[in-house]
Design an enzyme around this catalytic site. Structure first.
Site, PDB file in Angstrom:
ATOM      1  N   GLU A  65       0.797  -1.223   0.000  1.00 57.22           N
ATOM      2  CA  GLU A  65       0.000   0.000   0.000  1.00 57.22           C
ATOM      3  C   GLU A  65       0.833   1.278   0.000  1.00 57.22           C
ATOM      4  O   GLU A  65       0.415   2.293  -0.559  1.00 57.22           O
ATOM      5  CB  GLU A  65      -0.936   0.015   1.226  1.00 57.22           C
ATOM      6  CG  GLU A  65      -1.996  -1.071   1.224  1.00 57.22           C
ATOM      7  CD  GLU A  65      -3.028  -0.869   0.129  1.00 57.22           C
ATOM      8  OE1 GLU A  65      -3.390   0.286  -0.145  1.00 57.22           O
ATOM      9  OE2 GLU A  65      -3.454  -1.878  -0.477  1.00 57.22           O
ATOM     10  N   SER A 124     -49.454 -27.225  41.756  1.00 55.77           N
ATOM     11  CA  SER A 124     -49.162 -27.494  43.174  1.00 55.77           C
ATOM     12  C   SER A 124     -47.885 -26.836  43.665  1.00 55.77           C
ATOM     13  O   SER A 124     -47.578 -26.905  44.857  1.00 55.77           O
ATOM     14  CB  SER A 124     -49.066 -29.006  43.399  1.00 55.77           C
ATOM     15  OG  SER A 124     -50.316 -29.617  43.154  1.00 55.77           O
TER      16      SER A 124
END
Length: 837
Positions: A86, A465
């Site tokens: 680059e 229950s």
């Protein structure tokens, strides 16, 4: 000489003209140039991460995948690869590269097109932070001036570090750290030279040159990078040849999740978004939850395995679809893999296509092309599903179950694959610490991909229950003892308002006459619970239940509440049982332990109430009680610098909590003397396999088995399991014996004991594996006396007809059993109503 002088004047003029032009451009664009000083304090958008209490990554949220890295963490070959490709003169230019610009201009003049770029890394950084990608001359001019400013403000290493962290590299990966994770599932220091070169080649065209999109393009670009590294003498010829020969292999990797807990993570995400808005997704916040990774994994494994067992008991519902029929040409491998990619994956369940079926086995293909053989043991469970109450006959051959072309689900089981299916019923699981309410584990359903609805916190279901311990607790506070006789006999009472007779029944419909309270709760006698409620009073009972954090609106004002008509979430049930487990203190469940920003500053820290039994500040406890019961502004807690823990309010006495725990322990271990025929089991007897006397709990089953529950405790943990259909009207049904399977099958109607409790047992086996059995701690003012098993009265005997029972001091029986009278159980007589609950 005149020519030379004129040429020099022209040159000077051109220089001044060029400088003037540049200066003019600078003055023209200066008002539009951004303040590059912001790069000094730039905050890169990083995703939100959710962690368990013990620091394991659970989830990551945010559009941009980014793993910030420092220059010290970036391998030198990766830096060399990027610079060689680059910007080879990065460390010598001042933001722009005149040589590169000139070379690019020559290429443009020669070819007529821009085949070579001239942007430096600094220019690319300027564009990424401050400009768009539009190809206009003014944008390029601004880019040059910004790059020069950046070079004046930052060092070269600072610029390069920002670039490495900012650059987009495809597949939502921003920065080199994220790219390494996305493409290879590695950290930077684990990358090979070939992989580094591949990543360094991505900035040119990240969307089309990445190794997932195109291996050929990625390979070509990688070779270009390697050649540039060789030319710049960053690598040797041997290293070049070796890296070039390495194949480019990559696949998409999600975040490196260490603990998959989607429902817990989603709760944290929603909590963060409500608190911090969109900022939560981009500011790099780290959320530490209360989840314990070991317990969370155990909860998920236990609840999902239990749900799949329930589902398979009820039969095989057949293939999802079929890719070809008996008379059709089978699909080729690519068509099969393409079809399987359309099918979701649910946890361990994987979609597969049946390619061949013989008498006793079948061959299936997975989405990655793997061929797997399912033997007879892997599918013999799959008798045909008819209804929730009926199953077909046990299959004899594989062709009764599968056909070539079927799209099915398979699941791993003990190092092999077995036939499976996506369950129709669902489940929820919660586990909390009884000491401060920290949610240790949460499962909101079978699978988050399958359904986002969190049944642990959002599903309000009838509890059956499971509500009875709270009603018995109210009665104990009113003077009932564990030895009090309650008439276990049918109730038949006319309801004037409804114009019908109310006839609550036991399940199963057996009645034992006068029965001690301990047995009544442990064996879940419905009519006894109703009589206990009647003795306390409906309004007083509802008032009492709110002490456990239950909402009054979820508790119907009807005596049917004793049978579980109230509706609560699984988390609320765990919250309620925690009061019994911790000695009577109310602790409010919480999920988020703390929130940190990207650099570790603590932005939020929970201030949970904690159980305190000794040396507690009464004033502090009062403040904590007001906080828990009436609420305080979270900001007050968040901004508090007081590190003293808030004390949980005591809502029932330690003695009452102890006596209820005794009954819950009997739900597991029962009582009586088995050698003399008086032994009995509680409905939670399946937990006896844990071989611990420091556990207890209660089953819950609603009418027609639409909801099944088990809630219980062990040292340091309270857990609740729920199993049912999301469709409230659908029953969990019944199962019959499968002749293909061996002993230990669950048959008959679904209930809390056989449908929900097995998950609780499996979880507790892991949760308590390293916890020694705790000795029973008996509170002050609790006495222990010998009573007659039948009557609950004092006795001078010490044989199998007697037992020791616990009482709150002052409530012990004062009468001695009459040895000459026949036992009320043996005679079948019923004591007068006024002597019974």
């Amino acid at each position: 000489m005149k020519f030379i002088k004129r040429l020099m004047w022209v040159a000077v003029f051109c220089i001044f003209l060029g400088v003037g032009t540049i200066f003019g451009f600078y003055l023209y664009v200066k008002p539009e140039l951004p303040d590059v000083a912001t790069l000094k304090d730039v905050e890169l958008q990083t995703p939100m991460q959710v962690y368990s209490h013990d620091g394991k990554l659970m989830a990551q949220f945010g559009e941009k995948r980014r793993v910030p890295v420092t220059m010290d963490e970036i391998p030198q070959p990766l830096i060399d690869a990027l610079l060689a490709t680059e910007d080879t003169r990065f460390y010598t230019h001042y933001g722009i590269d005149p040589i590169g610009i000139a070379r690019a201009a020559i290429v443009v003049a020669a070819s007529g097109s821009a085949k070579q770029g001239a942007s430096t890394i600094t220019q690319q950084l300027a564009r990424n932070f401050f400009l768009s990608n539009e190809k206009k001359i003014m944008r390029k001019i601004k880019e040059i001036f910004i790059a020069i400013h950046i070079e004046q403000l930052l060092t070269k290493d600072e610029i390069l570090e920002l670039y490495f962290n900012k650059i987009y590299l495809g597949h939502r990966a921003y920065g080199i750290g994220a790219a390494a994770q996305v493409y290879y599932g590695k950290t930077l220091d684990q990358l090979t030279l070939s992989e580094m070169a591949t990543l360094a080649g991505l900035p040119k065209a990240p969307s089309t040159m990445n190794p997932i999109y195109s291996v050929d393009r990625a390979t070509f670009r990688r070779n270009v990078v390697l050649r540039r590294m060789l030319d710049e003498k960053h690598i040797s010829q041997f290293e070049f040849e070796q890296a070039r020969a390495e194949p480019v292999v990559a696949r998409y990797h999600g975040a490196d999740i260490e603990l998959s807990a989607a429902y817990f993570s989603e709760y944290a995400r929603a909590w963060m978004f409500e608190r911090y808005g969109e900022e939560a997704y981009t500011s790099g916040y780290r959320i530490y939850t209360t989840a314990n990774s070991t317990l969370q994994q155990a909860a998920q494994q236990a609840s999902i395995d239990n749900l799949l067992r329930y589902d398979q008991r009820h039969g095989y519902r057949g293939a999802i679809t079929s890719l070809w029929g008996e008379d059709d040409e089978p699909a080729d491998e690519e068509a099969i893999r393409r079809a399987l990619r359309q099918q979701p994956t649910y946890g361990a369940l994987r979609a597969a296509v049946v390619t061949e079926v013989t008498e006793q086995d079948a061959t299936v293909m997975t989405r990655n092309g793997e061929q797997i053989t399912l033997d007879w043991d892997a599918m013999k469970w799959a008798r045909r599903f008819i209804t929730d109450d009926r199953q077909g006959p046990a299959p004899k051959v594989a062709t009764e179950i599968l056909t070539a072309g079927d799209v099915i689900y398979i699941a791993p089981q003990e190092d092999e694959w077995v036939l499976s299916q996506v369950p129709v019923a669902n489940t929820a699981f919660t586990a909390i610490s009884p000491n401060d309410g920290a949610v240790l584990a949460m499962v909101g359903g079978f699978n988050f991909v399958h359904s986002k609805f969190n049944r642990a916190t959002q599903s309000i279901r009838q509890v059956g229950s499971s509500i009875k311990p709270f009603i018995y607790s109210a009665a104990i506070d009113e003077g009932m003892t564990l030895a009090t006789l309650i008439n276990d006999a049918p109730i038949n009472r006319w309801d004037q308002s409804m114009g019908v007779a109310w006839r609550p029944k036991n399940s199963p419909a057996t009645y034992n006459g006068p029965t001690r309270a301990r047995i009544g709760l442990a064996t879940s006698k419905n009519v006894m619970a109703v009589r206990v409620l009647q003795r306390v009073g409906l309004d007083d009972t509802i008032d009492y239940l709110t002490k456990f954090g239950f909402k009054r609106d979820d508790l119907p004002r009807a005596e049917a509440i004793a049978l579980g008509a109230g509706s609560l979430t699984p988390l609320e049930m765990s919250q309620g049982f925690a009061v019994f487990a911790n000695g009577g203190y109310f602790v409010e469940p919480y999920f988020i332990e703390r929130v940190e920003d990207a650099v570790g500053n603590v932005l939020y820290e929970a201030q949970p109430t904690q159980v305190c039994r000794d040396n507690c500040d009464p004033q502090l406890s009062a403040e904590a009680q007001l906080s828990s019961l009436f609420g305080v502004e979270e900001d007050l807690l968040e901004n508090s610098t007081d590190d003293i823990p808030q004390h949980a309010p005591q809502v029932i006495s330690e003695q009452t909590a102890f006596l209820v725990r005794e009954m819950l322990e009997s739900n597991v271990w029962g009582g009586g003397d088995w050698r003399h025929g008086s032994g009995w089991n509680g409905t939670g007897w399946r937990a006896q396999t844990l071989r611990r006397r420091d556990i207890g709990g209660k089953t819950g089953t609603t009418n027609d088995s639409r909801d099944t529950w088990y809630s219980g405790y062990g040292p340091g943990v309270v857990a609740t399991v729920w199993v049912g259909f999301d469709d409230h009207s659908r029953r969990l049904g019944r199962t019959s014996l499968n002749s293909n399977l061996g002993d230990g099958q669950t048959v008959g109607g679904a209930a809390g004991a056989n449908t929900a409790q097995p998950a609780w047992v499996d979880f507790m086996r892991t949760a308590l594996a390293d916890t020694p059995v705790q000795r029973k701690q008996i509170p002050d003012n609790i006495s222990r006396v010998r009573i007659d098993r039948d009557s609950g009265l004092l006795t001078p005997r010490s044989d199998h007809t007697t037992m020791f029972e616990y009482f709150l001091e002052g409530t012990e029986p004062t009468e001695l059993v009459d040895e000459t009278e026949t036992s009320i159980f043996e005679s079948g007589e019923t004591l007068p109503a006024e002597e019974l609950f």
